[in-house]
Design a protein around this motif. Structure first.
Motif, PDB file in Angstrom:
ATOM      1  N   UNK A  25      -6.728   8.896  -8.611  1.00  0.00           N
ATOM      2  CA  UNK A  25      -7.273  10.011  -7.839  1.00  0.00           C
ATOM      3  C   UNK A  25      -6.192  10.965  -7.336  1.00  0.00           C
ATOM      4  N   UNK A  26      -5.035  10.420  -6.994  1.00  0.00           N
ATOM      5  CA  UNK A  26      -3.932  11.235  -6.507  1.00  0.00           C
ATOM      6  C   UNK A  26      -2.709  10.973  -7.382  1.00  0.00           C
ATOM      7  N   UNK A  27      -1.656  11.737  -7.207  1.00  0.00           N
ATOM      8  CA  UNK A  27      -0.441  11.569  -7.995  1.00  0.00           C
ATOM      9  C   UNK A  27       0.159  10.195  -7.715  1.00  0.00           C
ATOM     10  N   UNK A  28       0.524   9.472  -8.775  1.00  0.00           N
ATOM     11  CA  UNK A  28       0.943   8.086  -8.589  1.00  0.00           C
ATOM     12  C   UNK A  28       2.372   7.932  -8.050  1.00  0.00           C
ATOM     13  N   UNK A  29       3.253   8.885  -8.246  1.00  0.00           N
ATOM     14  CA  UNK A  29       4.629   8.728  -7.753  1.00  0.00           C
ATOM     15  C   UNK A  29       4.703   8.818  -6.226  1.00  0.00           C
ATOM     16  N   UNK A  30       4.093   9.822  -5.579  1.00  0.00           N
ATOM     17  CA  UNK A  30       4.116   9.814  -4.106  1.00  0.00           C
ATOM     18  C   UNK A  30       3.366   8.621  -3.511  1.00  0.00           C
ATOM     19  N   UNK A  31       2.284   8.211  -4.164  1.00  0.00           N
ATOM     20  CA  UNK A  31       1.555   7.043  -3.663  1.00  0.00           C
ATOM     21  C   UNK A  31       2.439   5.798  -3.712  1.00  0.00           C
ATOM     22  N   UNK A  32       3.124   5.608  -4.828  1.00  0.00           N
ATOM     23  CA  UNK A  32       3.995   4.439  -4.968  1.00  0.00           C
ATOM     24  C   UNK A  32       5.144   4.494  -3.968  1.00  0.00           C
ATOM     25  N   UNK A  33       5.743   5.665  -3.794  1.00  0.00           N
ATOM     26  CA  UNK A  33       6.841   5.807  -2.827  1.00  0.00           C
ATOM     27  C   UNK A  33       6.368   5.545  -1.404  1.00  0.00           C
ATOM     28  N   UNK A  34       5.129   5.879  -1.118  1.00  0.00           N
ATOM     29  CA  UNK A  34       4.574   5.636   0.216  1.00  0.00           C
ATOM     30  C   UNK A  34       4.249   4.161   0.427  1.00  0.00           C
ATOM     31  N   UNK A  35       3.812   3.493  -0.618  1.00  0.00           N
ATOM     32  CA  UNK A  35       3.401   2.099  -0.491  1.00  0.00           C
ATOM     33  C   UNK A  35       4.555   1.102  -0.459  1.00  0.00           C
ATOM     34  N   UNK A  36       5.727   1.487  -0.949  1.00  0.00           N
ATOM     35  CA  UNK A  36       6.856   0.550  -0.965  1.00  0.00           C
ATOM     36  C   UNK A  36       7.228   0.079   0.441  1.00  0.00           C
ATOM     37  N   UNK A  37       7.375   0.958   1.439  1.00  0.00           N
ATOM     38  CA  UNK A  37       7.662   0.454   2.796  1.00  0.00           C
ATOM     39  C   UNK A  37       6.538  -0.408   3.360  1.00  0.00           C
ATOM     40  N   UNK A  38       5.304  -0.104   2.992  1.00  0.00           N
ATOM     41  CA  UNK A  38       4.171  -0.923   3.456  1.00  0.00           C
ATOM     42  C   UNK A  38       4.309  -2.341   2.913  1.00  0.00           C
ATOM     43  N   UNK A  39       4.637  -2.457   1.623  1.00  0.00           N
ATOM     44  CA  UNK A  39       4.787  -3.784   1.029  1.00  0.00           C
ATOM     45  C   UNK A  39       6.015  -4.512   1.566  1.00  0.00           C
ATOM     46  N   UNK A  40       7.076  -3.776   1.865  1.00  0.00           N
ATOM     47  CA  UNK A  40       8.256  -4.409   2.463  1.00  0.00           C
ATOM     48  C   UNK A  40       7.900  -4.985   3.826  1.00  0.00           C
ATOM     49  N   UNK A  41       7.196  -4.212   4.650  1.00  0.00           N
ATOM     50  CA  UNK A  41       6.769  -4.716   5.964  1.00  0.00           C
ATOM     51  C   UNK A  41       5.830  -5.903   5.826  1.00  0.00           C
ATOM     52  N   UNK A  42       4.937  -5.849   4.841  1.00  0.00           N
ATOM     53  CA  UNK A  42       4.011  -6.959   4.610  1.00  0.00           C
ATOM     54  C   UNK A  42       4.759  -8.225   4.214  1.00  0.00           C
ATOM     55  N   UNK A  43       5.773  -8.078   3.375  1.00  0.00           N
ATOM     56  CA  UNK A  43       6.523  -9.259   2.938  1.00  0.00           C
ATOM     57  C   UNK A  43       7.396  -9.839   4.049  1.00  0.00           C
ATOM     58  N   UNK A  44       7.773  -9.022   5.019  1.00  0.00           N
ATOM     59  CA  UNK A  44       8.602  -9.505   6.122  1.00  0.00           C
ATOM     60  C   UNK A  44       7.791 -10.096   7.264  1.00  0.00           C
ATOM     61  N   UNK A  45       6.478  -9.980   7.199  1.00  0.00           N
ATOM     62  CA  UNK A  45       5.614 -10.543   8.239  1.00  0.00           C
ATOM     63  C   UNK A  45       5.557 -12.066   8.075  1.00  0.00           C
ATOM     64  N   UNK A  46       5.955 -12.787   9.104  1.00  0.00           N
ATOM     65  CA  UNK A  46       6.003 -14.251   9.032  1.00  0.00           C
ATOM     66  C   UNK A  46       4.609 -14.869   8.906  1.00  0.00           C
ATOM     67  N   UNK A  47       3.586 -14.208   9.436  1.00  0.00           N
ATOM     68  CA  UNK A  47       2.225 -14.743   9.342  1.00  0.00           C
ATOM     69  C   UNK A  47       1.685 -14.666   7.923  1.00  0.00           C
ATOM     70  N   UNK A  48       2.086 -13.643   7.189  1.00  0.00           N
ATOM     71  CA  UNK A  48       1.576 -13.453   5.827  1.00  0.00           C
ATOM     72  C   UNK A  48       2.384 -14.268   4.828  1.00  0.00           C
ATOM     73  N   UNK A  49       3.721 -14.227   4.935  1.00  0.00           N
ATOM     74  CA  UNK A  49       4.610 -15.033   4.117  1.00  0.00           C
ATOM     75  C   UNK A  49       4.395 -14.811   2.610  1.00  0.00           C
ATOM     76  N   UNK A  50       4.558 -13.566   2.170  1.00  0.00           N
ATOM     77  CA  UNK A  50       4.417 -13.223   0.755  1.00  0.00           C
ATOM     78  C   UNK A  50       5.749 -12.729   0.212  1.00  0.00           C
TER      79      UNK A  50
END
Length: 96
Positions: A25-50
């Motif tokens: 639906x939207x341009x994939x490069x800005x979406x991917x660049x925006x999602x990388x910090x989200x996934x980094x924060x998700x992986x650093x969350x001790x409760x999620x542990x991914x």
């Protein structure tokens, strides 16, 4: 709640399909660049542990799939013979 032994598989499936849908639906490069910090924060969350690498790979695969689903920019549309109707090909000296 997702059982801990299935958490990574569910996260990979969700990241891949959400990024595929969003990238169609939207341009994939800005979406991917925006999602990388989200996934980094998700992986650093001790409760999620991914782990981060499978999530980033799922994001890349989903963005690639979504980019191909987007009709105007898909390679299949750009290279399909009907998209070049009326365009003349230069003649080859051996095969005019």
């Amino acid at each position: 709640a997702v059982p801990e032994d299935q958490r990574l598989a569910i996260a990979i499936i969700l990241v891949m399909w959400v990024s595929a849908l969003a990238s169609s639906l939207i341009d994939n490069i800005p979406f991917t660049a925006t999602m990388i910090p989200v996934l980094i924060n998700l992986s650093q969350d001790a409760d999620v542990n991914l782990p981060l690498k499978p999530l980033i790979f799922a994001l890349a695969m989903g963005a690639c799939l979504g980019g191909e689903l987007a009709y105007p920019s898909s390679h299949a549309v750009l290279t399909h013979p009907s998209s070049s109707q009326g365009v003349t090909q230069p003649s080859c000296p051996k095969h005019p």
